[in-house]
Design a protein around this motif. Structure first.
Motif, short mmCIF file in Angstrom:
data_model
loop_
_atom_site.label_atom_id
_atom_site.label_comp_id
_atom_site.label_asym_id
_atom_site.label_seq_id
_atom_site.Cartn_x
_atom_site.Cartn_y
_atom_site.Cartn_z
N VAL A 1 0.85 -1.19 0.00
CA VAL A 1 0.00 0.00 0.00
C VAL A 1 0.89 1.24 0.00
CG1 VAL A 1 -1.77 1.31 1.25
CG2 VAL A 1 -1.82 -1.20 1.29
N ALA A 2 0.48 2.25 -0.75
CA ALA A 2 1.10 3.57 -0.68
C ALA A 2 0.00 4.60 -0.88
CB ALA A 2 2.19 3.74 -1.74
N VAL A 3 0.11 5.73 -0.21
CA VAL A 3 -0.91 6.78 -0.32
C VAL A 3 -0.24 8.09 -0.70
CG1 VAL A 3 -2.78 8.01 0.84
CG2 VAL A 3 -2.25 5.65 1.50
N GLU A 4 -0.75 8.70 -1.77
CA GLU A 4 -0.36 10.06 -2.14
C GLU A 4 -1.46 10.97 -1.61
OE1 GLU A 4 1.03 11.30 -6.35
OE2 GLU A 4 -1.01 12.09 -6.13
N ALA A 5 -1.16 11.73 -0.56
CA ALA A 5 -2.18 12.51 0.14
C ALA A 5 -1.95 14.00 -0.08
CB ALA A 5 -2.14 12.19 1.63
#
Length: 378
Positions: free
Chosen positions: A88-92
């Motif tokens: 999982v990776a999140v660009e926030a």
């Protein structure tokens, strides 16, 4: 309103649920520091199963609602495996509010974020599409564009207001009866833009593959009294995408006649507020309209970065600004798509040497041409 992009990755390895919970805790701590979440792009390893995606989407949506309550961000979940070892990776994207009214609105169950200040209105909307088993790209794309158009219309806006758009196409290179999925998407995009856009320019955009069927769209839109604040930028070394010749468009025409080209600008300069923003579209190793560096990911990465430098030339940006404000290019974030797992290392090394410690996320994805090995947006 100042915006900050923060890339969040799990602090320890686990399954998708565990890694998402880890990222969610980090995101909530950032929110607790006074930042308002605007949009989360959540990239997961996934298994290509529609039912699995629906389950994950529900869990993530429920956890976002219970965690952020009065400031739920718009979000999308896409099958773009991040660079290992994470799943999982999140660009926030967060905002430091400076007097704007920022609120979460809903189109059915789809959240989007609206910021208003006087007569100015900004919209962020992610994850437009169907998580139902719609494998037909044309049908899925019509559904996504129709939903997008309804959201804009309900806000008193139109497709003319879209500044930046992200398009995720399942099995983007796959062909069925001679029709390539990316070209099918471009035919639908052309139809809606022709019907609902009257501006002489197109949005900045990315068109990229994803490892699940269907079509998802994210967008950023702006409504303002100032009609001269959005300026398309071109790379003199590249043919404009919407002027591509038939020889580089793949597959058979959908109907009798010509295939429609991708409708997007190489970059869009937004002169809104105190600091100009430059949205750089998905950029690859293309000079003129021809792919360079075939089979050589390092050469493709260097050519791609040179193309981005052409678009982000401070002298060009300053010249486009009527106020002629001196411009220093500061990258807020980059997103890098890599076709083959083995190429993550070389691509990351070259990008880091150029962009430094700019927030970056590296994702496994098919690119829109068979011979392209990577792509960068910024």
């Amino acid at each position: 309103m100042r915006k900050r992009c923060i890339i969040t990755k799990p602090l320890s390895a686990g399954n998708t649920d565990e890694e998402w919970k880890d990222c969610l805790l980090q995101l909530n701590r950032i929110r607790s520091g006074g930042l308002r979440p605007l949009k989360f792009n959540i990239f997961i390893e996934g298994d290509g199963s529609i039912s699995s995606f629906r389950d994950i989407k529900k869990k993530i949506a429920d956890s976002l609602t219970s965690t952020f309550t009065d400031c739920i961000p718009t979000f999308s979940i896409s099958a773009h495996p991040p660079e290992s070892p994470g799943k999982v990776a999140v660009e926030a994207l967060f905002a430091e509010p400076t007097g704007e009214i920022i609120e979460t609105c809903f189109s059915d169950s789809l959240p989007y974020v609206k910021a208003t200040s006087g007569s100015n209105k900004e919209l962020w909307c992610c994850g437009i599409g169907s998580y139902s088993p719609v494998t037909d790209t044309t049908e899925a794309s019509h559904y996504a564009f129709e939903t997008l158009n309804n959201i804009l219309r309900n806000e008193g806006m139109s497709m003319n207001n879209i500044v930046r758009q992200w398009n995720y196409i399942g099995n983007i290179l796959w062909r069925n009866n001679g029709h390539q999925n990316y070209q099918l998407f471009n035919e639908v995009r052309h139809h809606y833009y022709q019907k609902h856009r009257t501006t002489p320019w197109y949005p900045s955009a990315t068109g990229i593959g994803m490892l699940s069927p269907g079509t998802l769209i994210d967008f950023y839109a702006l409504q303002s009294d100032d009609n001269n604040i959005i300026i398309p930028l071109n790379n003199p070394n590249q043919v404009k995408a919407y002027e591509y010749g038939q020889e580089v468009l793949v597959g058979q025409p959908v109907c009798t006649g010509l295939k429609n080209s991708p409708k997007f600008e190489r970059a869009v300069l937004l002169l809104h507020g105190d600091e100009p923003t430059l949205f750089i579209s998905g950029t690859a190793s293309i000079i003129g309209q021809v792919t360079l560096g075939k089979g050589d990911v390092e050469q493709q990465t260097r050519i791609t970065i040179e193309n981005i430098k052409k678009l982000a030339d401070p002298l060009v940006v300053t010249d486009m600004d009527e106020r002629k404000r001196p411009c220093n290019i500061l990258y807020r974030n980059i997103r890098v798509y890599v076709k083959n797992i083995k190429d993550f290392g070389p691509v990351r090394d070259i990008c880091t040497s150029h962009f430094g410690e700019v927030p970056a996320v590296y994702l496994l994805s098919d690119i829109c041409r068979d011979d392209l090995l990577m792509e960068i947006e910024a």
